[in-house]
Motif scaffolding. Structure first.
Motif, PDB file in Angstrom:
ATOM      1  N   ALA A  67     -29.303 -24.112  -3.386  1.00 24.05           N
ATOM      2  CA  ALA A  67     -28.439 -22.650  -2.562  1.00 24.05           C
ATOM      3  C   ALA A  67     -27.316 -22.987  -2.368  1.00 24.05           C
ATOM      4  CB  ALA A  67     -29.818 -22.196  -1.941  1.00 24.05           C
ATOM      5  N   GLU A  68     -27.531 -23.917  -0.976  1.00 22.35           N
ATOM      6  CA  GLU A  68     -25.719 -24.384  -1.814  1.00 22.35           C
ATOM      7  C   GLU A  68     -24.776 -24.799  -1.894  1.00 22.35           C
ATOM      8  OE1 GLU A  68     -26.763 -26.677   3.407  1.00 22.35           O
ATOM      9  OE2 GLU A  68     -26.321 -27.852   1.674  1.00 22.35           O
ATOM     10  N   LYS A  69     -25.492 -25.758  -2.738  1.00 22.91           N
ATOM     11  CA  LYS A  69     -23.865 -26.364  -3.903  1.00 22.91           C
ATOM     12  C   LYS A  69     -24.040 -24.385  -4.965  1.00 22.91           C
ATOM     13  CE  LYS A  69     -24.086 -28.686  -8.405  1.00 22.91           C
ATOM     14  NZ  LYS A  69     -24.821 -29.465  -9.444  1.00 22.91           N
ATOM     15  N   GLU A  70     -24.664 -23.922  -5.266  1.00 31.41           N
ATOM     16  CA  GLU A  70     -24.213 -22.473  -5.931  1.00 31.41           C
ATOM     17  C   GLU A  70     -23.465 -21.000  -4.891  1.00 31.41           C
ATOM     18  OE1 GLU A  70     -27.663 -20.293  -7.955  1.00 31.41           O
ATOM     19  OE2 GLU A  70     -27.595 -22.788  -8.778  1.00 31.41           O
ATOM     20  N   GLU A  71     -23.660 -21.801  -3.352  1.00 28.40           N
ATOM     21  CA  GLU A  71     -22.916 -21.037  -2.661  1.00 28.40           C
ATOM     22  C   GLU A  71     -23.851 -19.789  -2.932  1.00 28.40           C
ATOM     23  OE1 GLU A  71     -18.603 -20.959  -3.093  1.00 28.40           O
ATOM     24  OE2 GLU A  71     -18.163 -23.159  -2.181  1.00 28.40           O
ATOM     25  N   VAL A  72     -24.566 -19.356  -2.758  1.00 28.96           N
ATOM     26  CA  VAL A  72     -25.368 -18.067  -2.993  1.00 28.96           C
ATOM     27  C   VAL A  72     -25.203 -17.721  -1.219  1.00 28.96           C
ATOM     28  CG1 VAL A  72     -26.982 -18.261  -4.741  1.00 28.96           C
ATOM     29  CG2 VAL A  72     -28.129 -19.207  -2.319  1.00 28.96           C
ATOM     30  N   TYR A  73     -26.048 -16.220  -0.961  1.00 31.04           N
ATOM     31  CA  TYR A  73     -25.567 -15.531   0.327  1.00 31.04           C
ATOM     32  C   TYR A  73     -27.076 -16.546   1.639  1.00 31.04           C
ATOM     33  CZ  TYR A  73     -25.487 -12.153   4.438  1.00 31.04           C
ATOM     34  OH  TYR A  73     -25.142 -11.979   5.426  1.00 31.04           O
ATOM     35  N   GLY A  74     -27.771 -16.988   0.448  1.00 33.97           N
ATOM     36  CA  GLY A  74     -29.148 -17.102   1.740  1.00 33.97           C
ATOM     37  C   GLY A  74     -30.562 -17.171   0.945  1.00 33.97           C
ATOM     38  N   LEU A  75     -31.377 -17.917   1.460  1.00 35.30           N
ATOM     39  CA  LEU A  75     -32.519 -18.321   0.228  1.00 35.30           C
ATOM     40  C   LEU A  75     -33.687 -18.293   1.450  1.00 35.30           C
ATOM     41  CD1 LEU A  75     -34.329 -20.230  -1.479  1.00 35.30           C
ATOM     42  CD2 LEU A  75     -33.744 -22.514   0.127  1.00 35.30           C
ATOM     43  N   LEU A  76     -34.504 -17.321   0.431  1.00 35.74           N
ATOM     44  CA  LEU A  76     -35.972 -17.171   0.811  1.00 35.74           C
ATOM     45  C   LEU A  76     -36.899 -17.723   0.929  1.00 35.74           C
ATOM     46  CD1 LEU A  76     -37.138 -15.284   2.855  1.00 35.74           C
ATOM     47  CD2 LEU A  76     -37.454 -13.401   1.053  1.00 35.74           C
ATOM     48  N   TYR A  77     -37.915 -18.247   1.654  1.00 33.59           N
ATOM     49  CA  TYR A  77     -39.056 -19.056   1.912  1.00 33.59           C
ATOM     50  C   TYR A  77     -39.591 -18.958   2.157  1.00 33.59           C
ATOM     51  CZ  TYR A  77     -41.748 -23.273   2.144  1.00 33.59           C
ATOM     52  OH  TYR A  77     -42.551 -24.525   1.457  1.00 33.59           O
ATOM     53  N   ILE A  78     -41.258 -18.820   0.917  1.00 27.71           N
ATOM     54  CA  ILE A  78     -42.463 -18.208   1.434  1.00 27.71           C
ATOM     55  C   ILE A  78     -43.261 -18.980   0.642  1.00 27.71           C
ATOM     56  CG2 ILE A  78     -44.247 -16.037   0.992  1.00 27.71           C
ATOM     57  CD1 ILE A  78     -41.361 -14.621  -0.065  1.00 27.71           C
ATOM     58  N   PRO A  79     -44.010 -19.884   1.915  1.00 32.03           N
ATOM     59  CA  PRO A  79     -44.473 -20.472   1.627  1.00 32.03           C
ATOM     60  C   PRO A  79     -45.813 -20.407   1.429  1.00 32.03           C
ATOM     61  CG  PRO A  79     -44.957 -20.130   3.827  1.00 32.03           C
ATOM     62  CD  PRO A  79     -43.890 -19.083   3.523  1.00 32.03           C
ATOM     63  N   LYS A  80     -46.972 -21.167   0.287  1.00 25.24           N
ATOM     64  CA  LYS A  80     -48.551 -20.918   0.148  1.00 25.24           C
ATOM     65  C   LYS A  80     -49.102 -21.228   0.983  1.00 25.24           C
ATOM     66  CE  LYS A  80     -51.536 -22.134  -3.129  1.00 25.24           C
ATOM     67  NZ  LYS A  80     -52.416 -22.911  -4.590  1.00 25.24           N
TER      68      LYS A  80
END
Length: 435
Positions: free
Chosen positions: A89-102
């Motif tokens: 995500a940091e490399k592609e410079e996206v706005y954010g990362l949404l993490y949904i765990p199991k």
């Protein structure tokens, strides 16, 4: 009284021929339209921005829930670790990362979901994501309990009660808001007009007093006529400038929007809200707005706006003129300005915090008759339906107060304009009223 038209003409021509007056008359609309164009342009650039959000859903419960829009794109990540997802995500410079765990229990999901970003995300975006996740989790929870969520949705009935007056006139829930906007705009416009042009009268009196021109004028004109002439002349100059501002702003806005292709709607705070709006709901809102505008007493509003606008300004203008006569410089006016501004500030607060809650309550009605607050408070009450007799009484009290105030102000004026080199106190000004 034959001197009064000459004094008014002199004051008017002196103001409108002043270089600073002419410059600000034409420069102010240019600044206003320029700021509007800049904000609209920057907003259009902001609305063209596409936000990309990566989604790492280890639970597998939300794979079909994230739908992209022109301004918001979701990218579902495959089998990967959270650390690798962050680095990508940091490399592609996206706005954010949404993490949904199991997780094993749906109840624990709300504590484990995390949104990673470089900076703090916008409130509207996080609200939309939270609503999406919450709706899905609640649906799954109903299924766990053996309840069909679709059946519940089909059984749910939305209630929107119709609104109608006792006389059969339809209203809507937007009505109160629109009435407050109309009344608040009228009251605020008067508030600003009094401050801007009241100070103009005060500065004019101070300039003539310090230059000793007033000593020549006062030898052939009664102080009361000179005071009225200054008030009426400056008022006409202010109205002239205001009309020019309105015309120039409308012309310049039309030119700017047509030549540069700027859409005024592009200045809205959140384009994403517009993307998610439902056409049917939008059309209903527009219909409600048009219905409420048609229900407003437009003719009554225009007539009373003119009367209260003129009466309120003349009342405060006489006070500003008397202050200008009592001092030698503009810096000495500070001790006298607070008693003048306090009723205006009080009127604005009463209007916004009392009229909106109970426009026909005791507090609102009382301040509608007090001449120093009635121009603002009554203008804010009229859209809510004030009996005509109350409006007429308030107007009569206002203009009667203006006549009385001119009489008192003239007493201060005739003494103060010939006083030099000494800062007057409230006690001395009170003695001037006895002369």
């Amino acid at each position: 009284m034959n001197h009064l038209p000459l004094i008014i003409k002199r004051e008017y021509l002196t103001k409108v021929r002043n270089k600073s007056f002419i410059i600000m008359t034409f420069l102010s609309p240019l600044i206003f339209v320029g700021i509007f164009a800049l904000v609209a342009y920057l907003s259009s650039l902001n609305n063209d921005t596409v936000r990309k959000i990566s989604v790492l859903d280890e639970s597998g419960l939300f794979k079909d829930e994230f739908n992209s829009s022109p301004h918001l794109q979701y990218k579902l990540l495959g089998e990967t670790t959270l650390q690798n997802a962050k680095e990508e995500a940091e490399k592609e410079e996206v706005y954010g990362l949404l993490y949904i765990p199991k997780i094993d229990r749906l109840e624990d999901l709300s504590k484990e979901i995390t949104f990673y970003s470089e900076d703090s995300p916008s409130l509207s975006l996080m609200g939309d994501i939270n609503d999406l996740l919450e709706n899905k989790v609640n649906t799954l929870k109903l299924k766990e309990a053996g309840i069909d969520s679709e059946t519940i949705k089909n059984l749910h009935i939305n209630i929107s009660a119709n609104q109608e007056t006792f006389k059969g006139k339809e209203t809507s829930k937007l009505g109160s808001g629109l009435k407050l906007i109309f009344g608040g705009l009228a009251g605020y416009l008067l508030f600003m007009f009094i401050i801007i042009y009241g100070n103009m009268i005060m500065r004019s009196v101070i300039e003539e007093k310090t230059s000793r021109v007033i000593e020549v004028i006062i030898s052939s004109v009664k102080p009361r006529l000179l005071l009225l002439g200054k008030i009426f002349g400056t008022t006409l100059a202010g109205i002239t400038q205001f009309v020019v501002w309105v015309v120039l702003i409308l012309v310049l806005m039309t030119v700017v929007t047509s030549i540069f292709g700027i859409d005024p709607a592009s200045a809205t705070p959140s384009q994403q809200v517009l993307d998610n709006s439902v056409n049917g709901g939008t059309q209903q809102i527009l219909q409600d707005v048009m219905m409420e505008i048609n229900n407003l007493p437009i003719t009554n509003l225009i007539i009373m706006f003119i009367l209260f606008f003129v009466g309120g300004y003349l009342l405060y203008a006489s006070l500003y003129a008397s202050v200008g006569a009592a001092v030698d410089s503009e810096t000495d006016t500070q001790q006298f300005m607070m008693p003048i501004l306090m009723p205006l500030i009080l009127a604005v607060y009463v209007g916004f915090f009392t009229v909106i809650d109970n426009p026909h309550g005791t507090v609102s009605q009382v301040f509608s008759y007090i001449p120093f607050t009635s121009p603002v408070v009554m203008l804010m009450r009229i859209p809510f339906g004030v009996p005509l007799w109350q409006q007429i009484i308030s107007v009569l009290i206002l203009f009667a107060s203006f006549i009385a105030m001119v009489w008192f102000a003239a007493k201060i004026y005739r003494v103060g304009i010939l006083m030099y080199g000494k800062k007057p106190t409230y006690k001395e000004i009170f003695k001037w009223l006895k002369y």
